[in-house]
Design an enzyme around this catalytic site. Structure first.
Site, PDB file in Angstrom:
ATOM      1  N   ASP A 195       0.899  -1.136   0.000  1.00  0.00           N
ATOM      2  CA  ASP A 195       0.000   0.000   0.000  1.00  0.00           C
ATOM      3  C   ASP A 195       0.948   1.198   0.000  1.00  0.00           C
ATOM      4  O   ASP A 195       1.567   1.501   1.017  1.00  0.00           O
ATOM      5  CB  ASP A 195      -0.870   0.004   1.265  1.00  0.00           C
ATOM      6  N   HIS A 196       1.093   1.824  -1.151  1.00  0.00           N
ATOM      7  CA  HIS A 196       2.205   2.771  -1.280  1.00  0.00           C
ATOM      8  C   HIS A 196       2.084   3.945  -0.317  1.00  0.00           C
ATOM      9  O   HIS A 196       3.062   4.624  -0.045  1.00  0.00           O
ATOM     10  CB  HIS A 196       2.353   3.255  -2.728  1.00  0.00           C
ATOM     11  N   HIS A 258      -5.872   2.680   1.589  1.00  0.00           N
ATOM     12  CA  HIS A 258      -5.160   3.864   2.082  1.00  0.00           C
ATOM     13  C   HIS A 258      -5.852   4.476   3.305  1.00  0.00           C
ATOM     14  O   HIS A 258      -5.222   4.787   4.310  1.00  0.00           O
ATOM     15  CB  HIS A 258      -5.085   4.952   1.004  1.00  0.00           C
TER      16      HIS A 258
END
Lengths: 503, 283
Positions: A195-196, A258
């Site tokens: 999950d960047h 996110h």
């Protein structure tokens, strides 16, 4: 660290950067946008800073047919266009020297054999020792085949790690299936669900802010915090991703991953250390503590036509390849509760959407008002509560809104902001999230990746919301592009005599 | 009006002028950065600062001793602004240059102390070789968290190390000459375990760098290492028992080296042990 390194007295104090063991990074989906815009520029940035192992190789795997030289040329162009560092031929040469490309569809056994042969060749030529980091940047429909092919051909020597891009499933059942599929061949510590957002410096700074400063943690609870607002706002539309977005919507695209991760980091208890399991244990406790919001506590929206930054933009239903009657939400707002000792009755208002007024990801901690302000009658713009605002992007940093006396006679109070801007204090240039995450995966550090139980808890919440949505038909579009979302989202928070942060 | 008030007034005036350009300013500091800088080092020190402030916003105070000059302190104040990319804001860093004339040379602390940024670390980059028994070194060591020297700037590093060790208990010390050898030390560390039995080290490079590498090997490996050296402006080659060590490639710039030191806090036991082992008596 190996026994040999432990015994090496010369290593102490060498400020050894975390440098991974020799390995090959194998990118499945190498002809895609993610590879060009993010992955290869991130690898270039790591090479630029000498953070890659000396014995290193990149293997691109994708359906399109091209030679290794053509692939390298395309990646060179990508680096020139998207890297954050200036182009340096010597740095590029170190990357390009170990670059190969194999054209194959992911379920083609013969093609996958060629990937295996290329890797064996690389092991022999580059000394990568059978260590493989697979990056699965493939569409969901190709995922199963790619995992199976990699699993069946995993090298007997060296380590194997797998970075898995989102979406990780489309509901709890499919996520469980994917976890089962992955575990058929890989242990959990070999799986890196990316999950960047977790790779962003400002997100990690949330942990530093909370746990490295004695002043915040004692007041980080229901006694002192009135509520929390988390906003993930995008000004852009779906940018040609109708195929994905139509079936995902804002709830799967942003909320499920996110947004809930930001919430978990905000609400989690202090971990005993910063190891992967300690941090993820605390996050998962938060996710398990969240109760399903009732229908009145969730708002969905879809953008209509409007103006964003002065430019006219079409409605979602007018976007290319979008169903003209689409009921896909491009906006979600919710009031969530974390039912534990620290947060009971403290609402977390979260919202995420596309084509909003501006791009902004923030976490706002709104503290309780001063219990008995003696100046109320003469305050200038009203006595506002203190707000600690964490800017995740853009303008990365932290600001604290405090009341201050306006100079002059009388006692007029105004709200002022004390800012800490990352770019102002640490002028080294923030690393891209993918740099940090790819490096961590090469090092086997899963702290900033999502564990299977976190993913499952996230899906449970999303499934519950989605289940309620199936029972009614929303009237879309319900907000104009370039605004802050549907009126119902304002009502959601106004009902509690609160309002979304001013922008 | 005292010199400190004068400096504060000048800074206030400059900030007000900067505020007129319409771009919001941030006065961000991560430290007070002192530079003890005899006149002959001024140009080099200013050049290093140019590459440093962008990474380490700080209040920088140049202390330029002029013992033979007119007694008193003359101050020059400037603001360096750096635009923050894409943010329409700029960071202001304050640079104060103090010329210490006559007896003021020996008592810098009285003017430095009121100019330190509260609650932030104080680093002092001492240019050239300190006067080891001088009151100015004692005073600066007393107000500084970390003293950064470059022993390659000294006439006789060997004897200088003997005096430097006396400071270790009073202030954290680091040495740019030692930092400069870091890429080579990493290379040498890669030779473990073979290097564990090293007897002879040959270095082509400056004396300070060579002495410190040898001292580091002696202290880490706890064995005698004989050093021979051929002079060069930077370390260009190293041999361990006659065998060439692969070059680590380009080194860092002066600004990058100092920048690295400014990220370090506290004492560096590895460096201190290397200095002790580099002393002529230890060799």
């Amino acid at each position: 660290m190996s026994a040999k390194e432990t015994a090496n007295p010369l290593l102490e104090g060498l400020q050894l950067r975390r440098r991974p063991e020799a390995c090959a990074v194998v990118i499945f989906g190498a002809s895609g946008d993610l590879t060009k815009r993010k992955l290869i520029p991130a690898l270039y940035a790591l090479a630029y800073r000498k953070l890659l192992p000396e014995r290193f190789a990149i293997v691109g795997v994708a359906r399109s047919e091209q030679s290794s030289a053509q692939f390298a040329a395309a990646m060179k162009k990508a680096v020139r266009e998207h890297a954050r560092d200036p182009f340096r031929q010597d740095v590029w040469d170190t990357l390009a020297a170990g670059m190969r490309y194999v054209g194959t569809s992911f379920d083609d056994a013969e093609g996958e054999d060629r990937v295996g042969e290329a890797l064996e060749e690389i092991d022999a030529q580059r000394g990568t020792g059978g260590n493989r980091l697979y990056y699965l940047a493939v569409p969901p429909q190709a995922f199963t085949a790619a995992v199976a092919e990699i699993g069946e051909r995993r090298a007997r020597e060296g380590w194997v790690r797998l970075i898995v891009e989102k979406p990780f499933g489309h509901d709890l059942a499919s996520a469980l299936e994917l976890n089962e599929l992955l575990h058929r061949w890989f242990r959990e510590d070999e799986i890196f669900r990316i999950d960047h957002y977790l790779g962003k410096e400002t997100v990690q700074n949330m942990l530093a802010l909370r746990f490295a400063n004695g002043i915040f943690e004692p007041i980080w609870n229901r006694q002192f915090i009135d509520h929390v607002q988390i906003t993930v706002a995008e000004s852009m539309g779906i940018e040609g991703r109708a195929g994905f977005y139509e079936s995902a919507g804002a709830i799967r695209d942003i909320f499920q991953n996110h947004l809930l991760q930001l919430l978990a980091l905000t609400a989690m208890e202090p971990p005993i250390d910063f190891t992967a399991d300690s941090v993820r244990n605390e996050k998962v406790k938060v996710l398990k503590s969240m109760h399903t919001p009732g229908p009145k506590s969730v708002v969905r929206g879809q953008y209509g036509a409007g103006f964003v930054e002065g430019i006219e933009v079409p409605a979602y239903r007018e976007e290319k390849d979008v169903d003209p009657g689409s009921l896909t939400e491009t906006y979600i707002a919710a009031k969530l509760y974390v039912d534990n000792w620290r947060w009971a009755d403290t609402p977390f208002y979260v919202r995420a959407g596309k084509r909003l007024a501006r791009r902004e990801t923030t976490i706002a901690i709104q503290f309780q008002r001063a219990p008995h302000p003696p100046f109320e009658a003469i305050a200038g713009d009203g006595l506002r509560p203190n707000v600690l605002l964490i800017h995740v992007q853009p303008d990365e940093g932290v600001s604290l809104a405090i009341g201050a006396k306006v100079p002059g006679a009388g006692m007029t109070i105004r709200t002022v902001h004390m800012d800490f801007l990352y770019g102002g204090a640490f002028r080294t240039g923030l690393p891209e999230a993918y740099e940090r995450l790819i490096l961590d995966a090469m090092l086997g550090d899963a702290t900033l990746f999502t564990r299977e139980d976190e993913v499952e808890e996230q899906w449970k919440l999303v499934d519950a919301i989605n289940g309620a949505w199936q029972r009614d038909r929303p009237s879309f579009p319900n907000y104009a592009s370039g605004t802050w979302g549907p009126g119902a989202a304002d009502e959601l928070i106004h009902r509690d005599n609160r309002s979304w942060r001013r922008h | 009006m005292g010199i400190v008030s004068d400096i504060e007034r000048q800074l206030g005036r400059l900030r007000a002028r900067e505020a007129q350009d319409g771009m919001p300013e941030l006065r961000t500091s991560t430290m007070t950065h002192l530079v003890w800088c005899p006149p002959e080092w001024r140009a080099k020190a200013r050049a290093t600062l140019a590459g440093l402030l962008e990474r380490h916003p700080a209040r920088t105070i140049f202390l330029i001793p002029d013992p033979a000059g007119e007694p008193g302190i003359r101050a020059r104040v400037e603001l360096k602004d750096f635009e923050l990319q894409g943010l329409s804001r700029e960071v202001l860093s304050e640079v104060i240059e103090l010329r210490l004339g006559g007896s003021a040379t020996s008592h810098p602390a009285s003017v430095v102390l009121p100019l330190l940024v509260s609650d932030l670390p104080v680093f002092c980059r001492w240019r050239g070789e300190p006067g080891w028994t001088s009151p100015e070194l004692a005073e600066i060591a007393g107000v500084t968290d970390r003293l950064v020297v470059d022993s390659s700037e000294w006439r006789d590093p060997g004897s200088g190390y003997g005096r430097l060790v006396e400071l270790f208990g009073r202030v954290a010390v680091s040495d740019i000459a030692f930092s400069r050898t870091l890429p080579w030390r990493r290379r040498l560390a890669e030779l473990w375990p073979r290097i564990g039995s090293i007897e002879r080290l040959r270095v082509e490079g400056p004396r300070a760098d060579a002495e410190l590498i040898a001292g580091w090997l002696r202290s880490r490996l706890k064995r005698e290492v004989a050093l021979t050296r051929r002079n060069a402006a930077a370390v260009t080659a190293i041999w361990v028992d006659g065998e060439t060590v692969r070059s680590p490639g380009d080194g860092l710039s002066a600004s990058e080296l100092l920048s690295g030191e400014l990220d370090q806090f506290g004492r560096d036991p590895v460096y201190e042990a290397a200095v002790r082992a580099a002393l002529p008596t230890a060799g």
